[in-house]
Scaffold this active site. Structure first.
Site, short mmCIF file in Angstrom:
data_model
loop_
_atom_site.label_atom_id
_atom_site.label_comp_id
_atom_site.label_asym_id
_atom_site.label_seq_id
_atom_site.Cartn_x
_atom_site.Cartn_y
_atom_site.Cartn_z
N TYR A 115 54.08 59.90 86.47
CA TYR A 115 52.80 60.56 87.07
C TYR A 115 53.00 61.74 87.58
O TYR A 115 52.07 62.49 87.76
CB TYR A 115 52.13 59.45 88.04
CG TYR A 115 51.96 58.28 87.29
CD1 TYR A 115 51.36 58.11 85.92
CD2 TYR A 115 52.14 56.80 87.90
CE1 TYR A 115 51.12 56.99 85.16
CE2 TYR A 115 51.72 55.58 87.35
CZ TYR A 115 51.26 55.59 85.95
OH TYR A 115 51.10 54.43 85.20
N ASP B 67 36.61 43.48 89.86
CA ASP B 67 36.70 44.06 88.48
C ASP B 67 34.99 43.98 87.55
O ASP B 67 34.86 44.96 87.00
CB ASP B 67 37.47 43.08 87.39
CG ASP B 67 37.93 44.02 86.29
OD1 ASP B 67 38.54 44.96 86.12
OD2 ASP B 67 37.41 43.41 85.09
N SER C 121 52.70 58.47 82.04
CA SER C 121 52.74 57.07 82.03
C SER C 121 54.18 56.80 82.84
O SER C 121 55.03 57.73 82.76
CB SER C 121 52.86 56.18 80.75
OG SER C 121 53.54 55.24 80.64
N ARG C 122 54.60 55.41 83.12
CA ARG C 122 55.85 55.24 83.57
C ARG C 122 56.79 55.34 82.47
O ARG C 122 58.14 55.33 82.92
CB ARG C 122 55.73 53.93 84.64
CG ARG C 122 55.07 54.21 85.86
CD ARG C 122 54.81 52.79 86.63
NE ARG C 122 54.00 51.77 85.62
CZ ARG C 122 53.66 50.48 85.74
NH1 ARG C 122 54.13 49.96 86.89
NH2 ARG C 122 53.10 49.74 85.03
N HIS D 37 45.55 52.93 93.28
CA HIS D 37 44.44 54.01 93.22
C HIS D 37 44.86 54.92 94.26
O HIS D 37 44.80 56.13 94.37
CB HIS D 37 42.97 53.43 93.22
CG HIS D 37 42.57 52.77 92.07
ND1 HIS D 37 41.13 52.18 91.71
CD2 HIS D 37 43.10 52.82 90.73
CE1 HIS D 37 41.18 51.79 90.71
NE2 HIS D 37 42.31 51.84 90.04
N LYS E 46 37.12 52.54 89.16
CA LYS E 46 36.25 51.56 89.98
C LYS E 46 37.16 50.17 89.99
O LYS E 46 37.71 50.00 89.06
CB LYS E 46 34.90 51.36 89.76
CG LYS E 46 34.43 50.88 88.50
CD LYS E 46 34.56 49.49 87.90
CE LYS E 46 35.00 49.06 86.77
NZ LYS E 46 35.68 47.61 86.77
#
Length: 331
Positions: free
Chosen positions: A61, A179, A37-38, A82, A100
């Protein structure tokens, strides 16, 4: 990769990452090796709540993809990130399962796949890996239900105004189409084959987010599909395939169904169950399929091939142009 387990690294800690992690616990041969995670706090909370006994938490990451005990990276960041995050994994020599839609545009999708080189990469279209969907598609292609002529499919939910930015911020690729609409589009592609044309209508918000979308499409086979998606309504979330011999119905939620019903013309309804175990909610079957592909040395999935992912990104590019929805990636 190890011989006994596939060690997953999970990039990002949002809702879909949590759902996927829960499903990994139900997937044979899967281990959550690390999460990135950030924020260190977010990674540590995720590892504590959803990880396996030795899951490591990384505060970046870069550290996640560099972890030598990670065999494959699951990219669960917002759509708009992505390409960047998949490239990060490829640069570290790691295969990728990417949520996706793979990217915001077909051009970016092509760039992402090109970046993979000889590494495995698959869009995380879990519906295509679901045992029941796979069975229906195989039996339909074999002519068991007659010749398919029409598909109707819908997926929508009421998305509250205080939902995550991913659902409402155009900069993150927000909107019903990418989405949720990707599921009806994919279902029709799986059951009817490639698209040749799609005409769309929809309602777009003042800031450029598509709220409701209807698509009428034609496929290479000559069959047609009517597809809808919504962020504003409690829609049916069901799908059907009409053939010259009867009707195949997949009730809500069709993208991870528990059963289907085949009703031959003039005959009685017949219930169809999944032919094999569904791992978790079905996300586990997607993970198991990736593990099989990695074991077999494949660079792409036979269930979610690159050509299909890119075709659907192209259809969504065209639909967005018709609706007047654009992202920075279009420029």
């Amino acid at each position: 990769m190890t011989n006994t387990a596939t060690r997953w690294g999970i990039l990002a800690t949002g809702k879909i990452a949590r759902d996927f992690a829960q499903n990994l616990h139900a997937t044979p041969g899967a281990v959550i090796a690390a999460v990135g995670s950030r924020s260190r706090g977010s990674a540590e909370a995720f590892a504590r709540d959803l990880g396996d006994e030795h899951t490591r938490a990384h505060a970046s990451y870069d550290d996640l993809v560099a972890d030598p005990d990670v065999d494959v990276v699951y990219v669960a960041s917002p759509h708009s990130h992505h390409l960047e995050h998949a490239r990060l994994a490829f640069a570290a020599g790691k295969p990728v399962l990417c949520e996706k839609p793979l990217t915001l545009t077909r051009a970016d999708g092509e760039e992402l796949f090109d970046s993979a080189g000889d590494l495995f990469c698959m869009e995380a279209m879990w519906m295509a890996c679901h045992p029941l969907i796979r069975d229906l598609r195989t039996r339909l292609a074999a002519g068991e239900f007659g010749t398919p002529r029409q598909v109707h499919a819908d997926l929508g939910f009421v998305v509250p105004s205080d939902a995550s930015e991913r659902m409402w911020d155009p900069a993150l690729g927000a909107g019903a189409l990418l989405d949720m609409g990707i599921y009806p589009l994919t279902f029709a592609r799986l059951m009817l084959g490639p698209y040749v044309a799609a005409v769309a209508a929809g309602d777009v918000s003042e800031v450029g987010v598509d709220l409701d979308v209807a698509i009428a499409a034609r496929h290479q086979s000559g069959a047609v599909s009517a597809l809808t998606t919504s962020m504003t309504s409690a829609s049916p979330r069901a799908a059907s395939v009409a053939t010259d011999e009867g009707l195949l119905e997949v009730p809500a939620d069709f993208h991870h169904p528990t059963y289907a019903v085949w009703t031959p013309e003039g005959g009685e309804p017949q219930r169809i169950e999944p032919p094999s175990e569904v791992y978790g909610t079905g996300l586990g079957n997607e993970a198991a399929h990736v593990q099989d592909c990695l074991r077999d040395g494949l660079t792409e999935s036979p269930l979610v091939p690159h050509v299909q992912t890119l075709e659907l990104l192209g259809v969504m590019d065209d639909v967005r142009r018709q609706l007047g929805v654009s992202y920075a990636a279009d420029r």
